[in-house]
Design a protein around this motif. Sequence first.
Motif, PDB file in Angstrom:
ATOM      1  N   SER A   1       0.805  -1.461  -0.057  1.00  0.00           N
ATOM      2  CA  SER A   1       0.022   0.075  -0.076  1.00  0.00           C
ATOM      3  C   SER A   1       0.655   1.282   0.010  1.00  0.00           C
ATOM      4  CB  SER A   1      -0.908   0.141   1.293  1.00  0.00           C
ATOM      5  OG  SER A   1      -0.097   0.297   2.463  1.00  0.00           O
ATOM      6  N   GLU A   2       0.352   2.239  -0.582  1.00  0.00           N
ATOM      7  CA  GLU A   2       1.008   3.629  -0.738  1.00  0.00           C
ATOM      8  C   GLU A   2       1.336   3.899   0.640  1.00  0.00           C
ATOM      9  OE1 GLU A   2      -0.869   6.431  -2.881  1.00  0.00           O
ATOM     10  OE2 GLU A   2      -1.057   5.234  -4.795  1.00  0.00           O
ATOM     11  N   ARG A   3       0.603   4.009   1.584  1.00  0.00           N
ATOM     12  CA  ARG A   3       0.700   4.581   3.010  1.00  0.00           C
ATOM     13  C   ARG A   3       1.766   3.719   3.624  1.00  0.00           C
ATOM     14  NH1 ARG A   3      -4.637   5.755   6.642  1.00  0.00           N
ATOM     15  NH2 ARG A   3      -4.815   7.171   4.991  1.00  0.00           N
ATOM     16  N   SER A   4       1.694   2.434   3.579  1.00  0.00           N
ATOM     17  CA  SER A   4       2.766   1.521   4.548  1.00  0.00           C
ATOM     18  C   SER A   4       3.833   1.689   3.846  1.00  0.00           C
ATOM     19  CB  SER A   4       2.492   0.099   4.438  1.00  0.00           C
ATOM     20  OG  SER A   4       3.425  -0.511   5.019  1.00  0.00           O
ATOM     21  N   LEU A   5       4.087   1.891   2.472  1.00  0.00           N
ATOM     22  CA  LEU A   5       5.390   2.009   1.915  1.00  0.00           C
ATOM     23  C   LEU A   5       6.058   3.298   2.104  1.00  0.00           C
ATOM     24  CD1 LEU A   5       4.830   0.256  -1.376  1.00  0.00           C
ATOM     25  CD2 LEU A   5       6.091  -0.482   0.451  1.00  0.00           C
ATOM     26  N   ALA A   6       5.040   4.271   2.223  1.00  0.00           N
ATOM     27  CA  ALA A   6       5.637   5.792   2.274  1.00  0.00           C
ATOM     28  C   ALA A   6       6.129   5.822   3.670  1.00  0.00           C
ATOM     29  CB  ALA A   6       4.547   6.808   2.392  1.00  0.00           C
ATOM     30  N   THR A   7       5.616   5.158   4.703  1.00  0.00           N
ATOM     31  CA  THR A   7       5.875   5.032   6.189  1.00  0.00           C
ATOM     32  C   THR A   7       7.295   4.629   6.298  1.00  0.00           C
ATOM     33  OG1 THR A   7       3.619   5.136   6.939  1.00  0.00           O
ATOM     34  CG2 THR A   7       5.349   4.487   8.306  1.00  0.00           C
ATOM     35  N   GLN A   8       7.544   3.578   5.691  1.00  0.00           N
ATOM     36  CA  GLN A   8       8.872   2.843   5.847  1.00  0.00           C
ATOM     37  C   GLN A   8       9.712   3.453   5.040  1.00  0.00           C
ATOM     38  OE1 GLN A   8       8.786  -1.852   5.597  1.00  0.00           O
ATOM     39  NE2 GLN A   8       6.547  -1.608   4.822  1.00  0.00           N
TER      40      GLN A   8
ATOM     41  N   ALA B   1       6.270   5.680  -8.029  1.00  0.00           N
ATOM     42  CA  ALA B   1       7.058   4.427  -8.023  1.00  0.00           C
ATOM     43  C   ALA B   1       6.472   3.080  -8.240  1.00  0.00           C
ATOM     44  CB  ALA B   1       7.796   4.252  -6.781  1.00  0.00           C
ATOM     45  N   LEU B   2       5.154   2.825  -7.749  1.00  0.00           N
ATOM     46  CA  LEU B   2       4.409   1.806  -7.928  1.00  0.00           C
ATOM     47  C   LEU B   2       3.703   1.984  -9.460  1.00  0.00           C
ATOM     48  CD1 LEU B   2       2.409   1.430  -4.690  1.00  0.00           C
ATOM     49  CD2 LEU B   2       4.052   0.375  -5.412  1.00  0.00           C
ATOM     50  N   ARG B   3       3.567   3.177  -9.986  1.00  0.00           N
ATOM     51  CA  ARG B   3       3.078   3.078 -11.359  1.00  0.00           C
ATOM     52  C   ARG B   3       3.958   2.676 -12.236  1.00  0.00           C
ATOM     53  NH1 ARG B   3       1.279   7.750 -11.040  1.00  0.00           N
ATOM     54  NH2 ARG B   3       3.271   8.838 -11.820  1.00  0.00           N
ATOM     55  N   ARG B   4       5.189   3.032 -11.940  1.00  0.00           N
ATOM     56  CA  ARG B   4       6.356   2.573 -12.985  1.00  0.00           C
ATOM     57  C   ARG B   4       6.497   0.854 -12.702  1.00  0.00           C
ATOM     58  NH1 ARG B   4      11.763   6.081 -12.241  1.00  0.00           N
ATOM     59  NH2 ARG B   4      12.407   4.540 -13.879  1.00  0.00           N
ATOM     60  N   LEU B   5       6.476   0.550 -11.454  1.00  0.00           N
ATOM     61  CA  LEU B   5       6.837  -0.996 -11.148  1.00  0.00           C
ATOM     62  C   LEU B   5       5.685  -1.842 -12.147  1.00  0.00           C
ATOM     63  CD1 LEU B   5       7.806  -0.887  -7.479  1.00  0.00           C
ATOM     64  CD2 LEU B   5       9.179  -1.694  -9.456  1.00  0.00           C
TER      65      LEU B   5
ATOM     66  N   VAL C   1       4.614  -5.307 -10.128  1.00  0.00           N
ATOM     67  CA  VAL C   1       3.354  -5.423  -9.183  1.00  0.00           C
ATOM     68  C   VAL C   1       2.109  -5.350 -10.144  1.00  0.00           C
ATOM     69  CG1 VAL C   1       4.652  -4.196  -7.366  1.00  0.00           C
ATOM     70  CG2 VAL C   1       3.371  -2.692  -8.976  1.00  0.00           C
ATOM     71  N   VAL C   2       1.157  -5.743  -9.609  1.00  0.00           N
ATOM     72  CA  VAL C   2      -0.300  -5.901 -10.367  1.00  0.00           C
ATOM     73  C   VAL C   2      -1.353  -5.329  -9.588  1.00  0.00           C
ATOM     74  CG1 VAL C   2       0.511  -7.624 -12.012  1.00  0.00           C
ATOM     75  CG2 VAL C   2      -0.310  -8.131 -10.038  1.00  0.00           C
ATOM     76  N   THR C   3      -2.447  -4.831  -9.984  1.00  0.00           N
ATOM     77  CA  THR C   3      -3.407  -4.347  -9.317  1.00  0.00           C
ATOM     78  C   THR C   3      -4.484  -5.201  -9.459  1.00  0.00           C
ATOM     79  OG1 THR C   3      -2.729  -1.981  -9.318  1.00  0.00           O
ATOM     80  CG2 THR C   3      -5.085  -2.677  -8.808  1.00  0.00           C
ATOM     81  N   LEU C   4      -5.092  -5.917  -8.403  1.00  0.00           N
ATOM     82  CA  LEU C   4      -6.014  -6.880  -8.558  1.00  0.00           C
ATOM     83  C   LEU C   4      -7.283  -6.422  -7.992  1.00  0.00           C
ATOM     84  CD1 LEU C   4      -3.991 -10.018  -7.490  1.00  0.00           C
ATOM     85  CD2 LEU C   4      -4.443  -9.488  -9.818  1.00  0.00           C
ATOM     86  N   PRO C   5      -8.708  -6.996  -8.492  1.00  0.00           N
ATOM     87  CA  PRO C   5      -9.720  -6.694  -8.179  1.00  0.00           C
ATOM     88  C   PRO C   5      -9.932  -7.159  -6.519  1.00  0.00           C
ATOM     89  CG  PRO C   5     -10.106  -7.680 -10.267  1.00  0.00           C
ATOM     90  CD  PRO C   5      -8.535  -7.775  -9.907  1.00  0.00           C
ATOM     91  N   ARG C   6     -10.519  -6.254  -5.641  1.00  0.00           N
ATOM     92  CA  ARG C   6     -10.548  -6.596  -4.248  1.00  0.00           C
ATOM     93  C   ARG C   6      -9.546  -7.008  -3.468  1.00  0.00           C
ATOM     94  NH1 ARG C   6     -14.448  -9.183  -7.153  1.00  0.00           N
ATOM     95  NH2 ARG C   6     -13.591 -11.035  -6.958  1.00  0.00           N
ATOM     96  N   ARG C   7      -8.064  -6.941  -4.084  1.00  0.00           N
ATOM     97  CA  ARG C   7      -6.873  -6.977  -3.385  1.00  0.00           C
ATOM     98  C   ARG C   7      -6.041  -5.884  -3.402  1.00  0.00           C
ATOM     99  NH1 ARG C   7      -3.418 -12.101  -4.205  1.00  0.00           N
ATOM    100  NH2 ARG C   7      -2.500 -11.171  -2.529  1.00  0.00           N
ATOM    101  N   GLY C   8      -6.202  -4.931  -4.610  1.00  0.00           N
ATOM    102  CA  GLY C   8      -5.392  -3.876  -4.495  1.00  0.00           C
ATOM    103  C   GLY C   8      -4.009  -4.237  -5.050  1.00  0.00           C
TER     104      GLY C   8
END
Length: 237
Positions: free
Chosen positions: A46-53, A64-68, A74-81
């Motif tokens: 998640s953006e928030r968790s990664l940003a915190t770390q 970064a996630l968009r480029r990955l 990384v992939v975006t899955l229904p109901r999983r994020g």
Amino acid sequence: MPAAKTALGRIAPLAEEDTLSLGERAYRRLRECIVQGVLPAGRKVSERSLATQLGISAQPVREALRRLEQDGMVVTLPRRGTVVAEMGPAQLAELGRIRAALEGVAAALAAERMDAAGLSRLAAILARMKSGTEAADHDALDEANEEFHALIHRATGNLFLIRSLGSLRAYDNLGRHRAIGSQPRDLPKALREHRAIVAALRRRDPALAEARMRGHILRSLVTNGVLPPPPRRRPAR
């Protein structure tokens, strides 16, 4: 950049002295964490968790996630994020073959475009490779190898090719991380291959440079277990 390796699922924060943009630094750190298994396949991110770390705001993490995702890491899955993509042996093998072809194209272009200064820098890298080979220093060889290929990529002057190869090298590192890796007996062979590539570049022979580079990459993929060994040719009757 400080090493990203840490406990599973934990990511070291970014150092303030790094001079790259936050988005680029976050992209490189997260990609490295995926390669090293800090962020394993199937892990939800998640953006928030990664940003915190990472110790930064959410915006560069989103970039970064968009480029990955464009890289397929990384992939975006229904109901999983957003989750770290599964990357099996068959996919790594396919991407390895693609990388071998593009590395060959890069060598061909570099044979036409690399200047004398670039060839001198390659010679200096070869000297470091020789020392690293004699000492079986894998860390030094990995560093020199990265510089060797990056220098050839830059010599092409082709931004699309440079970016494509940059993404594919992450998968190459992922394959090597999962494999046993090169044995000491393989190191002299790699050094001879690098020397042969530089010789083709000095001759300004694009076809020879492309063939030698492609052969080198394919051989290294076999050595690292990403590709199966080629079938033995039956002797002619």
